[in-house]
Write an enzyme that holds these catalytic residues in place. Structure first.
Site, short mmCIF file in Angstrom:
data_model
loop_
_atom_site.label_atom_id
_atom_site.label_comp_id
_atom_site.label_asym_id
_atom_site.label_seq_id
_atom_site.Cartn_x
_atom_site.Cartn_y
_atom_site.Cartn_z
N PRO A 157 30.55 -75.93 44.80
CA PRO A 157 29.81 -76.48 43.66
C PRO A 157 30.27 -75.80 42.36
O PRO A 157 30.31 -74.58 42.27
CB PRO A 157 28.35 -76.12 43.96
CG PRO A 157 28.32 -75.80 45.42
CD PRO A 157 29.68 -75.27 45.77
N GLU A 158 30.63 -76.61 41.39
CA GLU A 158 31.06 -76.10 40.09
C GLU A 158 29.87 -76.25 39.13
O GLU A 158 28.85 -76.82 39.49
CB GLU A 158 32.26 -76.91 39.59
CG GLU A 158 33.49 -76.79 40.47
CD GLU A 158 34.27 -75.50 40.21
OE1 GLU A 158 33.86 -74.73 39.33
OE2 GLU A 158 35.29 -75.30 40.89
N HIS A 190 22.01 -75.02 59.32
CA HIS A 190 22.36 -74.14 58.20
C HIS A 190 21.31 -74.12 57.10
O HIS A 190 21.58 -73.69 55.98
CB HIS A 190 23.72 -74.55 57.64
CG HIS A 190 24.81 -74.51 58.67
ND1 HIS A 190 25.27 -73.33 59.21
CD2 HIS A 190 25.49 -75.50 59.27
CE1 HIS A 190 26.21 -73.61 60.12
NE2 HIS A 190 26.36 -74.91 60.17
N ARG A 228 28.44 -71.79 54.92
CA ARG A 228 29.35 -70.64 54.88
C ARG A 228 28.65 -69.36 54.42
O ARG A 228 29.25 -68.28 54.47
CB ARG A 228 30.56 -70.97 54.01
CG ARG A 228 31.35 -72.15 54.62
CD ARG A 228 32.60 -72.47 53.86
NE ARG A 228 33.53 -71.35 53.86
CZ ARG A 228 34.67 -71.34 53.17
NH1 ARG A 228 34.98 -72.35 52.41
NH2 ARG A 228 35.47 -70.31 53.23
N ARG A 270 46.52 -60.93 24.90
CA ARG A 270 46.27 -61.03 26.34
C ARG A 270 47.51 -61.54 27.04
O ARG A 270 48.09 -62.54 26.64
CB ARG A 270 45.07 -61.94 26.60
CG ARG A 270 43.74 -61.35 26.12
CD ARG A 270 43.29 -60.18 26.98
NE ARG A 270 43.09 -60.58 28.36
CZ ARG A 270 41.91 -60.90 28.88
NH1 ARG A 270 40.82 -60.86 28.13
NH2 ARG A 270 41.81 -61.26 30.14
#
Ligand SMILES: [Zn+2]
Length: 271
Positions: A2-3, A91, A110, A152
């Site tokens: 999930p983002e 789960h 997971r 950077r």
């Protein structure tokens, strides 16, 4: 995984059902997530009202008068609103039951997600304290991106995926934003111009807004909070399109690995 858009979609999906609802029971079926779910939540939260459901980066904050639950969906977590007597699956590790008979159930095959508790301001929690700005806030802007990128030596793609710079730019959105801004992902962050910083900031906001609007992009495992599978596949321009023609110039999309993450770009359109 999930983002940010999926997490925001989840927040919008669950909030109307649980805000102002009274918790009657907290059930922990498996405590062993990324960090153990704290003990004693049932006695703490029984009869507490949920005041709001907010989000910071990919953390969902379920706020009550006595503190907040901090939930992260990890790699494969999903939250759904169900009837409290719905059959429990393998789960389904954690749930809140409510006075009106609904429950909020966390499934996480997971177990990389987490459910934590803080009695203090959750924004001060160690997981949240040092996060960069939200991508859709005004605090994330071209000046900030440009200034932070000076000297950077990391690639621009890894730079925008760094949560200390800006939160919520996951792997898919990083590739897509860089394509929209016409910047090659392998460029060094310190070498982008002010114009690039403008374009990239605008692109990140646009791509994430689109994804939130469409209910989130995902490749697997996401279920929307009302229980339907998350099949809102966004129209991706470069991500996962290796050797397919670029939508702008028809040259073939390339794939490289940056920071162990697959990265897709058009070598002609992106400089
Ligand atoms: Zn192209």
């Amino acid at each position: 995984m999930p983002e940010l858009p999926e997490v925001e979609t989840t927040r919008c999906g669950i909030a109307p059902h649980i805000e102002n609802n009274i918790i009657t029971k907290v059930i922990v079926r498996n405590r062993n997530l990324r960090w153990p779910i704290p003990t004693g939540l049932n006695s703490k939260l029984n009869q507490q009202k949920i005041l709001s459901v907010t989000r910071r980066a990919k953390y969902l904050l379920i706020n009550t008068n006595i503190g907040s639950l901090i939930i992260h969906l990890g790699m494969s977590g999903s939250l759904r609103i169900l009837q409290g007597n719905e059959v429990v699956e393998k789960h389904d590790h954690f749930e809140l039951q409510f006075k009106d008979g609904l429950c909020l159930r966390l499934r996480d095959p997971r177990r990389f997600g987490c459910v934590l508790w803080t009695k203090d301001d959750p924004q001060q929690h160690k997981l949240l304290l040092n996060l960069g700005p939200e991508p859709l806030d005004k605090a994330f802007n071209a000046e900030l991106l440009f200034e932070k990128s000076r000297k950077r030596k990391t690639t621009i793609k890894q730079f925008i995926m760094d949560a200390k710079i800006v939160v919520g730019v996951g792997n898919i959105y990083a590739s897509e934003s860089l394509f929209l801004a016409a910047i090659k992902p392998t460029r060094l962050a310190g070498k982008i111009t002010k114009q690039n910083a403008n374009d990239l900031t605008a692109a990140i906001k646009k791509i994430l807004k689109q994804a939130i609007k469409q209910g989130g992009t995902t490749l697997k495992d996401f279920r929307s909070s009302d229980g339907k599978p998350g099949y809102f596949q966004q129209k991706l321009k470069v991500y996962d399109r290796k050797n397919e023609p670029c939508t702008q110039c028809k040259k073939l999309i390339k794939q490289v690995t940056l920071g162990q993450r697959s990265t897709f770009y058009c070598s002609y359109c992106q400089k």
